[in-house]
Design a protein around this motif. Structure first.
Motif, PDB file in Angstrom:
ATOM      1  N   ALA A 147      -3.903  -2.037  -4.998  1.00  0.00           N
ATOM      2  CA  ALA A 147      -2.713  -2.880  -4.848  1.00  0.00           C
ATOM      3  C   ALA A 147      -2.881  -3.695  -3.573  1.00  0.00           C
ATOM      4  N   GLU A 160       4.001  11.416  -2.864  1.00  0.00           N
ATOM      5  CA  GLU A 160       4.169  10.127  -3.534  1.00  0.00           C
ATOM      6  C   GLU A 160       3.953   8.971  -2.570  1.00  0.00           C
ATOM      7  N   VAL A 161       4.463   9.104  -1.345  1.00  0.00           N
ATOM      8  CA  VAL A 161       4.265   8.058  -0.335  1.00  0.00           C
ATOM      9  C   VAL A 161       2.782   7.953   0.006  1.00  0.00           C
ATOM     10  N   ARG A 208       0.220   8.740  -1.862  1.00  0.00           N
ATOM     11  CA  ARG A 208      -0.480   8.147  -3.003  1.00  0.00           C
ATOM     12  C   ARG A 208      -0.309   6.627  -3.018  1.00  0.00           C
ATOM     13  N   THR A 209       0.918   6.159  -2.744  1.00  0.00           N
ATOM     14  CA  THR A 209       1.190   4.724  -2.719  1.00  0.00           C
ATOM     15  C   THR A 209       0.405   4.028  -1.607  1.00  0.00           C
ATOM     16  N   LEU A 246      11.284   9.317  -1.934  1.00  0.00           N
ATOM     17  CA  LEU A 246      10.015   9.807  -2.461  1.00  0.00           C
ATOM     18  C   LEU A 246       9.543  11.029  -1.681  1.00  0.00           C
ATOM     19  N   LYS A 286      13.752  -2.994  -0.875  1.00  0.00           N
ATOM     20  CA  LYS A 286      12.305  -2.896  -1.051  1.00  0.00           C
ATOM     21  C   LYS A 286      11.602  -3.451   0.183  1.00  0.00           C
ATOM     22  N   GLU A 330      -3.350   3.895  -2.527  1.00  0.00           N
ATOM     23  CA  GLU A 330      -3.629   2.847  -3.506  1.00  0.00           C
ATOM     24  C   GLU A 330      -3.704   1.474  -2.833  1.00  0.00           C
ATOM     25  N   ALA A 331      -2.811   1.246  -1.875  1.00  0.00           N
ATOM     26  CA  ALA A 331      -2.825  -0.037  -1.168  1.00  0.00           C
ATOM     27  C   ALA A 331      -4.085  -0.170  -0.313  1.00  0.00           C
ATOM     28  N   LEU A 333       1.685  -2.871   0.013  1.00  0.00           N
ATOM     29  CA  LEU A 333       2.323  -1.561   0.086  1.00  0.00           C
ATOM     30  C   LEU A 333       3.794  -1.806  -0.204  1.00  0.00           C
ATOM     31  N   SER A 348      13.054   7.206   2.670  1.00  0.00           N
ATOM     32  CA  SER A 348      12.720   7.060   1.263  1.00  0.00           C
ATOM     33  C   SER A 348      13.034   8.344   0.516  1.00  0.00           C
ATOM     34  N   LEU A 387       7.441  -0.011  -0.901  1.00  0.00           N
ATOM     35  CA  LEU A 387       8.272   1.186  -0.846  1.00  0.00           C
ATOM     36  C   LEU A 387       9.736   0.778  -0.945  1.00  0.00           C
TER      37      LEU A 387
END
Length: 75
Positions: free
Chosen positions: A37, A24-25, A27-28, A20, A49, A31-32, A40, A18, A42
């Motif tokens: 969210a 950033e990874v 954080r994503t 990112l 995707k 959140e999941a 997940l 990625s 990415l």
């Protein structure tokens, strides 16, 4: 950034490169896992995707890609 995703009840992990940053990874993924969210999501370096249901995540490993050595040489 190399990301390895372990999915529950799946024999193989998902590995992707990625663009990112590690933050950033992370954080994503957070959140999941926190429920913000349900997936997940990415995107890899090729624009594909990857979507994984958050409740099926077993682990996520974030790290720099390893350079594979090819051929023979002095160690």
């Amino acid at each position: 950034m190399e990301v390895k995703i372990g999915v529950q009840h799946a024999p193989r992990e998902i590995v992707l490169e990625s663009g990112l940053s590690a933050e950033e990874v992370e954080r994503t993924v957070s959140e999941a896992l926190s429920g913000k969210a349900q997936l997940l999501a990415l995107v890899d370096d090729r624009g594909r995707k990857v979507l994984v249901p958050a409740d099926r995540l077993a682990y996520v490993e974030i790290g720099e890609p390893t350079v594979r050595k090819v051929g023979f040489g002095a160690m």
